[in-house]
Design a protein around this motif. Sequence first.
Motif, PDB file in Angstrom:
ATOM      1  N   CYS A  33       0.850  -1.193   0.000  1.00  0.00           N
ATOM      2  CA  CYS A  33       0.000   0.000   0.000  1.00  0.00           C
ATOM      3  C   CYS A  33       0.883   1.239   0.000  1.00  0.00           C
ATOM      4  O   CYS A  33       1.842   1.321   0.769  1.00  0.00           O
ATOM      5  CB  CYS A  33      -0.877   0.057   1.249  1.00  0.00           C
ATOM      6  SG  CYS A  33      -2.007  -1.311   1.401  1.00  0.00           S
ATOM      7  N   MET A  34       0.509   2.179  -0.834  1.00  0.00           N
ATOM      8  CA  MET A  34       1.180   3.476  -0.805  1.00  0.00           C
ATOM      9  C   MET A  34       0.118   4.555  -0.839  1.00  0.00           C
ATOM     10  O   MET A  34      -0.877   4.449  -1.555  1.00  0.00           O
ATOM     11  CB  MET A  34       2.148   3.609  -1.974  1.00  0.00           C
ATOM     12  CG  MET A  34       3.332   2.681  -1.837  1.00  0.00           C
ATOM     13  SD  MET A  34       4.709   3.053  -2.910  1.00  0.00           S
ATOM     14  CE  MET A  34       5.305   4.586  -2.217  1.00  0.00           C
ATOM     15  N   MET A  51      -3.434   3.626  -2.586  1.00  0.00           N
ATOM     16  CA  MET A  51      -3.571   2.612  -3.614  1.00  0.00           C
ATOM     17  C   MET A  51      -2.867   1.333  -3.212  1.00  0.00           C
ATOM     18  O   MET A  51      -1.907   1.360  -2.445  1.00  0.00           O
ATOM     19  CB  MET A  51      -3.019   3.109  -4.950  1.00  0.00           C
ATOM     20  CG  MET A  51      -1.518   3.229  -5.025  1.00  0.00           C
ATOM     21  SD  MET A  51      -0.953   3.819  -6.641  1.00  0.00           S
ATOM     22  CE  MET A  51      -1.709   2.617  -7.730  1.00  0.00           C
ATOM     23  N   ASN A  52      -3.376   0.229  -3.731  1.00  0.00           N
ATOM     24  CA  ASN A  52      -2.721  -1.052  -3.602  1.00  0.00           C
ATOM     25  C   ASN A  52      -1.836  -1.217  -4.834  1.00  0.00           C
ATOM     26  O   ASN A  52      -2.335  -1.268  -5.956  1.00  0.00           O
ATOM     27  CB  ASN A  52      -3.764  -2.168  -3.533  1.00  0.00           C
ATOM     28  CG  ASN A  52      -3.142  -3.516  -3.240  1.00  0.00           C
ATOM     29  OD1 ASN A  52      -1.999  -3.780  -3.606  1.00  0.00           O
ATOM     30  ND2 ASN A  52      -3.885  -4.368  -2.567  1.00  0.00           N
ATOM     31  N   GLN A 100       2.586  -2.496   4.601  1.00  0.00           N
ATOM     32  CA  GLN A 100       2.069  -3.790   4.202  1.00  0.00           C
ATOM     33  C   GLN A 100       0.720  -3.974   4.883  1.00  0.00           C
ATOM     34  O   GLN A 100       0.630  -3.856   6.110  1.00  0.00           O
ATOM     35  CB  GLN A 100       3.020  -4.915   4.612  1.00  0.00           C
ATOM     36  CG  GLN A 100       2.479  -6.312   4.318  1.00  0.00           C
ATOM     37  CD  GLN A 100       2.331  -6.590   2.832  1.00  0.00           C
ATOM     38  OE1 GLN A 100       3.128  -6.127   2.011  1.00  0.00           O
ATOM     39  NE2 GLN A 100       1.311  -7.349   2.463  1.00  0.00           N
ATOM     40  N   TYR A 101      -0.317  -4.231   4.105  1.00  0.00           N
ATOM     41  CA  TYR A 101      -1.669  -4.320   4.646  1.00  0.00           C
ATOM     42  C   TYR A 101      -2.382  -5.464   3.970  1.00  0.00           C
ATOM     43  O   TYR A 101      -2.319  -5.605   2.752  1.00  0.00           O
ATOM     44  CB  TYR A 101      -2.412  -3.003   4.411  1.00  0.00           C
ATOM     45  CG  TYR A 101      -3.698  -2.859   5.190  1.00  0.00           C
ATOM     46  CD1 TYR A 101      -4.930  -3.189   4.616  1.00  0.00           C
ATOM     47  CD2 TYR A 101      -3.684  -2.369   6.488  1.00  0.00           C
ATOM     48  CE1 TYR A 101      -6.094  -3.049   5.322  1.00  0.00           C
ATOM     49  CE2 TYR A 101      -4.862  -2.222   7.202  1.00  0.00           C
ATOM     50  CZ  TYR A 101      -6.067  -2.567   6.616  1.00  0.00           C
ATOM     51  OH  TYR A 101      -7.228  -2.424   7.314  1.00  0.00           O
ATOM     52  N   ALA A 102      -3.075  -6.266   4.729  1.00  0.00           N
ATOM     53  CA  ALA A 102      -3.818  -7.386   4.164  1.00  0.00           C
ATOM     54  C   ALA A 102      -5.009  -6.875   3.377  1.00  0.00           C
ATOM     55  O   ALA A 102      -5.833  -6.136   3.893  1.00  0.00           O
ATOM     56  CB  ALA A 102      -4.278  -8.320   5.274  1.00  0.00           C
ATOM     57  N   GLY A 103      -5.090  -7.248   2.112  1.00  0.00           N
ATOM     58  CA  GLY A 103      -6.213  -6.821   1.290  1.00  0.00           C
ATOM     59  C   GLY A 103      -5.975  -5.454   0.681  1.00  0.00           C
ATOM     60  O   GLY A 103      -4.842  -5.084   0.369  1.00  0.00           O
ATOM     61  N   TYR A 110      -2.766   2.890   7.664  1.00  0.00           N
ATOM     62  CA  TYR A 110      -1.352   3.277   7.649  1.00  0.00           C
ATOM     63  C   TYR A 110      -0.816   3.530   9.050  1.00  0.00           C
ATOM     64  O   TYR A 110       0.072   4.371   9.242  1.00  0.00           O
ATOM     65  CB  TYR A 110      -1.176   4.527   6.776  1.00  0.00           C
ATOM     66  CG  TYR A 110      -1.324   4.235   5.303  1.00  0.00           C
ATOM     67  CD1 TYR A 110      -2.583   4.087   4.726  1.00  0.00           C
ATOM     68  CD2 TYR A 110      -0.202   4.085   4.489  1.00  0.00           C
ATOM     69  CE1 TYR A 110      -2.717   3.799   3.374  1.00  0.00           C
ATOM     70  CE2 TYR A 110      -0.326   3.807   3.143  1.00  0.00           C
ATOM     71  CZ  TYR A 110      -1.593   3.667   2.597  1.00  0.00           C
ATOM     72  OH  TYR A 110      -1.726   3.391   1.253  1.00  0.00           O
ATOM     73  N   GLY A 111      -1.293   2.778  10.002  1.00  0.00           N
ATOM     74  CA  GLY A 111      -0.876   3.023  11.378  1.00  0.00           C
ATOM     75  C   GLY A 111       0.574   2.720  11.670  1.00  0.00           C
ATOM     76  O   GLY A 111       1.162   3.292  12.582  1.00  0.00           O
TER      77      GLY A 111
END
Length: 125
Positions: A33-34, A51-52, A100-103, A110-111
Amino acid sequence: QVQLVESGGGSVQAGGSLRLSCAASGYTYSVNCMGWFRQAPGKAREGVASMNTRGSTNYYADSVKGRFTISQDKAKNTVYLQMNSLKPEDTAMYYCAAVQYAGNCPLNGYGNSYWGQGTQVTVSS
């Protein structure tokens, strides 16, 4: 570690456009994710767009929908924020973030992110 370097900020008049860039380096494969965030003086940080990088779903804050577009150049490991129809209330320091985020990549995901140093955007009326 992921390093993020923003560029493209500046001063424009209301109604103008700017394109921000965020160049990522390091272990970029470790994030999917960015996003772009902004913070104006005296205000809390606000998520702008996300965005992914491995998918197609983008998220935008309501305040920028229809005016801002997030995109990427995978070959350059760079994410862009095209900002059109700028308003004085868009004035802020803009930061790039990666996580890095699931999904998919919601703006509240963005914690625990990597952050750039920021680039200033000033919109005059």
